[in-house]
Design a protein around this motif. Structure first.
Motif, PDB file in Angstrom:
ATOM      1  N   ILE A   1       1.034  -1.208   0.073  1.00 26.78           N
ATOM      2  CA  ILE A   1      -0.211   0.022   0.023  1.00 26.78           C
ATOM      3  C   ILE A   1       0.809   1.073  -0.127  1.00 26.78           C
ATOM      4  O   ILE A   1       1.801   1.336   0.848  1.00 26.78           O
ATOM      5  CB  ILE A   1      -0.801  -0.038   1.355  1.00 26.78           C
ATOM      6  N   GLU A   2       0.473   2.135  -0.943  1.00 24.02           N
ATOM      7  CA  GLU A   2       1.467   3.317  -0.886  1.00 24.02           C
ATOM      8  C   GLU A   2       0.871   4.472  -0.073  1.00 24.02           C
ATOM      9  O   GLU A   2      -0.427   4.654  -0.149  1.00 24.02           O
ATOM     10  CB  GLU A   2       1.382   4.029  -2.257  1.00 24.02           C
ATOM     11  N   GLU A   3       1.339   4.805   1.142  1.00 21.59           N
ATOM     12  CA  GLU A   3       1.100   5.904   2.149  1.00 21.59           C
ATOM     13  C   GLU A   3       2.109   6.967   2.144  1.00 21.59           C
ATOM     14  O   GLU A   3       2.979   6.581   2.623  1.00 21.59           O
ATOM     15  CB  GLU A   3       0.726   5.297   3.422  1.00 21.59           C
ATOM     16  N   ASN A   4       1.667   8.235   1.958  1.00 21.41           N
ATOM     17  CA  ASN A   4       2.616   9.299   2.124  1.00 21.41           C
ATOM     18  C   ASN A   4       4.128   9.068   1.574  1.00 21.41           C
ATOM     19  O   ASN A   4       5.004   9.405   1.754  1.00 21.41           O
ATOM     20  CB  ASN A   4       2.854   9.698   3.555  1.00 21.41           C
ATOM     21  N   GLY A   5       3.937   8.428   0.022  1.00 19.67           N
ATOM     22  CA  GLY A   5       5.158   8.303  -0.632  1.00 19.67           C
ATOM     23  C   GLY A   5       5.861   7.047  -0.130  1.00 19.67           C
ATOM     24  O   GLY A   5       7.110   6.636  -0.602  1.00 19.67           O
ATOM     25  N   GLN A   6       5.184   6.459   0.880  1.00 20.49           N
ATOM     26  CA  GLN A   6       6.013   5.105   1.430  1.00 20.49           C
ATOM     27  C   GLN A   6       5.356   3.709   1.175  1.00 20.49           C
ATOM     28  O   GLN A   6       3.980   3.711   1.249  1.00 20.49           O
ATOM     29  CB  GLN A   6       6.330   5.364   2.863  1.00 20.49           C
ATOM     30  N   LYS A   7       6.003   2.567   0.911  1.00 20.84           N
ATOM     31  CA  LYS A   7       5.410   1.431   0.811  1.00 20.84           C
ATOM     32  C   LYS A   7       5.189   0.732   2.081  1.00 20.84           C
ATOM     33  O   LYS A   7       6.153   0.743   2.892  1.00 20.84           O
ATOM     34  CB  LYS A   7       6.356   0.519  -0.197  1.00 20.84           C
ATOM     35  N   CYS A   8       3.907   0.487   2.437  1.00 20.64           N
ATOM     36  CA  CYS A   8       3.446  -0.013   3.466  1.00 20.64           C
ATOM     37  C   CYS A   8       2.671  -1.322   3.361  1.00 20.64           C
ATOM     38  O   CYS A   8       2.173  -1.789   2.304  1.00 20.64           O
ATOM     39  CB  CYS A   8       2.771   0.863   4.141  1.00 20.64           C
ATOM     40  N   VAL A   9       2.761  -2.206   4.469  1.00 25.09           N
ATOM     41  CA  VAL A   9       2.015  -3.211   4.492  1.00 25.09           C
ATOM     42  C   VAL A   9       1.212  -3.522   5.666  1.00 25.09           C
ATOM     43  O   VAL A   9       1.688  -3.075   6.962  1.00 25.09           O
ATOM     44  CB  VAL A   9       2.849  -4.540   4.264  1.00 25.09           C
ATOM     45  N   GLU A  10      -0.155  -3.875   5.557  1.00 21.16           N
ATOM     46  CA  GLU A  10      -0.931  -4.066   6.920  1.00 21.16           C
ATOM     47  C   GLU A  10      -0.851  -5.462   7.221  1.00 21.16           C
ATOM     48  O   GLU A  10      -0.969  -6.440   6.293  1.00 21.16           O
ATOM     49  CB  GLU A  10      -2.336  -3.643   6.634  1.00 21.16           C
ATOM     50  N   VAL A  11      -0.706  -5.621   8.317  1.00 26.80           N
ATOM     51  CA  VAL A  11      -0.682  -7.292   8.994  1.00 26.80           C
ATOM     52  C   VAL A  11      -1.675  -7.315   9.889  1.00 26.80           C
ATOM     53  O   VAL A  11      -2.034  -6.417  11.001  1.00 26.80           O
ATOM     54  CB  VAL A  11       0.658  -7.548   9.604  1.00 26.80           C
TER      55      VAL A  11
ATOM     56  N   PRO B   1       6.024  -0.147   7.498  1.00 20.46           N
ATOM     57  CA  PRO B   1       7.137   0.009   8.527  1.00 20.46           C
ATOM     58  C   PRO B   1       7.054   0.592   9.815  1.00 20.46           C
ATOM     59  O   PRO B   1       7.913   0.520  10.580  1.00 20.46           O
ATOM     60  CB  PRO B   1       8.195   0.501   7.634  1.00 20.46           C
ATOM     61  N   SER B   2       5.824   1.373   9.930  1.00 17.28           N
ATOM     62  CA  SER B   2       5.616   2.124  11.563  1.00 17.28           C
ATOM     63  C   SER B   2       5.677   1.189  12.587  1.00 17.28           C
ATOM     64  O   SER B   2       5.885   2.108  13.737  1.00 17.28           O
ATOM     65  CB  SER B   2       4.941   3.269  11.161  1.00 17.28           C
ATOM     66  N   TYR B   3       5.066   0.184  12.426  1.00 21.52           N
ATOM     67  CA  TYR B   3       4.740  -0.634  13.478  1.00 21.52           C
ATOM     68  C   TYR B   3       3.416   0.083  14.440  1.00 21.52           C
ATOM     69  O   TYR B   3       3.232  -0.312  15.892  1.00 21.52           O
ATOM     70  CB  TYR B   3       5.953  -1.060  14.486  1.00 21.52           C
ATOM     71  N   GLN B   4       2.685   0.744  13.590  1.00 21.72           N
ATOM     72  CA  GLN B   4       1.567   1.466  14.682  1.00 21.72           C
ATOM     73  C   GLN B   4       0.521   0.427  14.330  1.00 21.72           C
ATOM     74  O   GLN B   4       0.108  -0.007  13.224  1.00 21.72           O
ATOM     75  CB  GLN B   4       1.171   2.803  13.606  1.00 21.72           C
ATOM     76  N   TRP B   5      -0.111   0.433  15.326  1.00 21.30           N
ATOM     77  CA  TRP B   5      -1.402  -0.444  15.720  1.00 21.30           C
ATOM     78  C   TRP B   5      -2.504   0.367  15.143  1.00 21.30           C
ATOM     79  O   TRP B   5      -2.869   1.479  15.776  1.00 21.30           O
ATOM     80  CB  TRP B   5      -1.523  -1.005  17.045  1.00 21.30           C
ATOM     81  N   LYS B   6      -3.409   0.000  14.144  1.00 26.92           N
ATOM     82  CA  LYS B   6      -4.612   0.499  13.804  1.00 26.92           C
ATOM     83  C   LYS B   6      -5.789   0.074  14.712  1.00 26.92           C
ATOM     84  O   LYS B   6      -6.516   1.286  14.889  1.00 26.92           O
ATOM     85  CB  LYS B   6      -4.874   0.184  12.375  1.00 26.92           C
TER      86      LYS B   6
ATOM     87  N   LEU C   1       9.939 -10.591   5.225  1.00 27.33           N
ATOM     88  CA  LEU C   1       9.401 -11.668   4.527  1.00 27.33           C
ATOM     89  C   LEU C   1       7.715 -11.155   4.127  1.00 27.33           C
ATOM     90  O   LEU C   1       7.547 -11.623   2.936  1.00 27.33           O
ATOM     91  CB  LEU C   1       9.221 -12.760   5.472  1.00 27.33           C
ATOM     92  N   LEU C   2       7.209 -10.526   5.138  1.00 27.47           N
ATOM     93  CA  LEU C   2       6.019  -9.854   4.823  1.00 27.47           C
ATOM     94  C   LEU C   2       5.941  -9.031   3.513  1.00 27.47           C
ATOM     95  O   LEU C   2       4.996  -9.240   2.461  1.00 27.47           O
ATOM     96  CB  LEU C   2       5.383  -9.351   6.020  1.00 27.47           C
ATOM     97  N   TYR C   3       6.997  -8.015   3.424  1.00 23.92           N
ATOM     98  CA  TYR C   3       7.095  -7.442   2.302  1.00 23.92           C
ATOM     99  C   TYR C   3       7.212  -8.382   0.933  1.00 23.92           C
ATOM    100  O   TYR C   3       6.745  -7.741  -0.051  1.00 23.92           O
ATOM    101  CB  TYR C   3       8.415  -6.219   2.481  1.00 23.92           C
ATOM    102  N   ARG C   4       8.471  -9.026   1.262  1.00 23.05           N
ATOM    103  CA  ARG C   4       8.235  -9.919  -0.144  1.00 23.05           C
ATOM    104  C   ARG C   4       7.096 -10.615  -0.442  1.00 23.05           C
ATOM    105  O   ARG C   4       6.997 -10.558  -1.796  1.00 23.05           O
ATOM    106  CB  ARG C   4       9.421 -10.952   0.259  1.00 23.05           C
ATOM    107  N   TYR C   5       6.495 -11.135   0.563  1.00 23.94           N
ATOM    108  CA  TYR C   5       5.240 -11.727  -0.021  1.00 23.94           C
ATOM    109  C   TYR C   5       4.123 -10.854  -0.502  1.00 23.94           C
ATOM    110  O   TYR C   5       3.320 -11.362  -1.339  1.00 23.94           O
ATOM    111  CB  TYR C   5       4.646 -12.791   1.240  1.00 23.94           C
ATOM    112  N   ALA C   6       4.072  -9.684   0.090  1.00 20.75           N
ATOM    113  CA  ALA C   6       3.199  -8.701  -0.333  1.00 20.75           C
ATOM    114  C   ALA C   6       3.291  -8.370  -1.930  1.00 20.75           C
ATOM    115  O   ALA C   6       2.395  -8.108  -2.702  1.00 20.75           O
ATOM    116  CB  ALA C   6       3.422  -7.545   0.356  1.00 20.75           C
TER     117      ALA C   6
END
Length: 89
Positions: free
Chosen positions: A20-30, A48-53, A76-81
């Protein structure tokens, strides 16, 4: 879309999003989810912020464990995403 990643010994299911693109950064929700007699416990963290939604029912001790799990598995989560899930790796 969420892709399956792993099921822990306590039957917590862990899934992840596509990149997911957020503020120009590639993110993954887990997403973490475990069935209970009354429904489900669930929580979601953004890398990558480790912010709990949100956290609906997991203890602080469990969230601390999940944080350590994420730190060990983020690459690994980024790779598989990127590849559309583990089954495509």
């Amino acid at each position: 879309m969420m892709y399956p990643y792993i099921t822990l010994a306590d039957e917590t299911e862990i899934t992840h999003s596509q990149p997911i693109e957020e503020n120009g950064q590639k993110c993954v929700e887990v997403h973490f989810e475990r069935a209970t007699e009354d429904g489900f416990l669930s929580a979601r963290c953004l890398l990558p912020s480790y912010q709990w939604k949100f956290n609906d029912g997991f203890s602080q001790q469990e969230i601390a464990f999940f944080n350590e799990f994420l730190k060990s598995n983020a690459h690994l989560l980024y790779r598989y995403a990127e590849q559309g899930g583990v089954h495509c790796a």
